[in-house]
Motif scaffolding. Structure first.
Motif, PDB file in Angstrom:
ATOM      1  N   CYS A 122      41.385  74.726   3.369  1.00 55.02           N
ATOM      2  CA  CYS A 122      41.309  73.269   3.294  1.00 55.02           C
ATOM      3  C   CYS A 122      39.908  72.808   2.900  1.00 55.02           C
ATOM      4  N   CYS A 123      39.873  71.729   2.260  1.00 50.58           N
ATOM      5  CA  CYS A 123      38.669  70.938   2.017  1.00 50.58           C
ATOM      6  C   CYS A 123      37.905  71.321   0.758  1.00 50.58           C
ATOM      7  N   ASP A 124      37.863  72.589   0.419  1.00 48.31           N
ATOM      8  CA  ASP A 124      37.094  73.006  -0.747  1.00 48.31           C
ATOM      9  C   ASP A 124      35.694  72.395  -0.715  1.00 48.31           C
ATOM     10  N   GLY A 125      35.072  72.500   0.482  1.00 49.69           N
ATOM     11  CA  GLY A 125      33.712  71.988   0.632  1.00 49.69           C
ATOM     12  C   GLY A 125      33.643  70.502   0.901  1.00 49.69           C
ATOM     13  N   PRO A 171      34.751  68.291   3.854  1.00 47.70           N
ATOM     14  CA  PRO A 171      35.335  68.209   5.190  1.00 47.70           C
ATOM     15  C   PRO A 171      36.040  66.887   5.498  1.00 47.70           C
ATOM     16  N   GLU A 172      35.724  65.832   4.785  1.00 50.40           N
ATOM     17  CA  GLU A 172      36.384  64.549   5.048  1.00 50.40           C
ATOM     18  C   GLU A 172      37.896  64.622   4.794  1.00 50.40           C
ATOM     19  N   ILE A 173      38.308  65.558   3.961  1.00 55.69           N
ATOM     20  CA  ILE A 173      39.733  65.719   3.682  1.00 55.69           C
ATOM     21  C   ILE A 173      40.466  66.237   4.916  1.00 55.69           C
ATOM     22  N   CYS A 174      39.862  67.173   5.638  1.00 55.78           N
ATOM     23  CA  CYS A 174      40.522  67.800   6.784  1.00 55.78           C
ATOM     24  C   CYS A 174      40.247  67.112   8.109  1.00 55.78           C
ATOM     25  N   THR A 175      39.313  66.191   8.144  1.00 55.81           N
ATOM     26  CA  THR A 175      38.980  65.529   9.406  1.00 55.81           C
ATOM     27  C   THR A 175      40.198  64.863  10.047  1.00 55.81           C
ATOM     28  N   PRO A 176      41.050  64.143   9.313  1.00 55.90           N
ATOM     29  CA  PRO A 176      42.230  63.542   9.958  1.00 55.90           C
ATOM     30  C   PRO A 176      43.180  64.597  10.533  1.00 55.90           C
ATOM     31  N   VAL A 177      43.294  65.731   9.865  1.00 54.49           N
ATOM     32  CA  VAL A 177      44.161  66.800  10.364  1.00 54.49           C
ATOM     33  C   VAL A 177      43.592  67.372  11.651  1.00 54.49           C
ATOM     34  N   ALA A 178      42.301  67.634  11.667  1.00 55.26           N
ATOM     35  CA  ALA A 178      41.664  68.173  12.861  1.00 55.26           C
ATOM     36  C   ALA A 178      41.793  67.191  14.021  1.00 55.26           C
ATOM     37  N   ALA A 179      41.640  65.919  13.746  1.00 50.82           N
ATOM     38  CA  ALA A 179      41.767  64.910  14.803  1.00 50.82           C
ATOM     39  C   ALA A 179      43.196  64.867  15.338  1.00 50.82           C
ATOM     40  N   ALA A 180      44.177  65.005  14.462  1.00 47.51           N
ATOM     41  CA  ALA A 180      45.581  64.992  14.892  1.00 47.51           C
ATOM     42  C   ALA A 180      45.912  66.195  15.759  1.00 47.51           C
TER      43      ALA A 180
END
Length: 120
Positions: free
Chosen positions: A92-95, A97-106
């Motif tokens: 995820c993210c390909d560098g 991290p803002e892309i995966c932040t919602p997933v991590a929060a969920a």
């Protein structure tokens, strides 16, 4: 988790009853739930159909069973479920991290282990 294991897990979860069973067992936590209770909760699944689905999930490594007296108790295999999520998110993210932040929060657990330990 490797691709073959992930594919087996996804195949097992791609059926509605099996997905409902896994979600139910995740809610039940490590103590698990008796097969009869699972069947009742799912709306009275026949023992043979329930056994078919439980066996499929167990072969995929998503749940495990143990005998307690006359009962067979099923529980989710949390490390396998975590491995499945990690498999999906590994690249995820390909560098970015803002892309995966919602997933991590969920994925953040709503339970407080410190609080739960003090009530045991």
């Amino acid at each position: 988790m490797g691709e073959a294991s992930a594919l087996a897990a996804f195949a097992a979860l791609s059926q509605e009853t099996r997905l409902r069973i896994v979600r139910l067992l995740v809610q039940a936590g490590p103590d698990g739930m008796a097969a009869g209770t699972i069947g009742e909760t799912l709306g009275g699944a026949t023992p043979s159909r329930l056994s078919f689905h439980l066996t499929h999930l167990e072969h995929a490594g998503l749940i495990r069973s143990r005998r307690e007296g006359r009962f067979i108790i099923y529980s989710a295999v949390f490390p396998t479920l975590a491995g499945l999520i990690e498999f999906l998110m590994r690249d995820c993210c390909d560098g970015r991290p803002e892309i995966c932040t919602p997933v991590a929060a969920a994925l953040s657990c709503s339970c407080d282990p410190q609080k739960d330990a003090s009530h045991g």
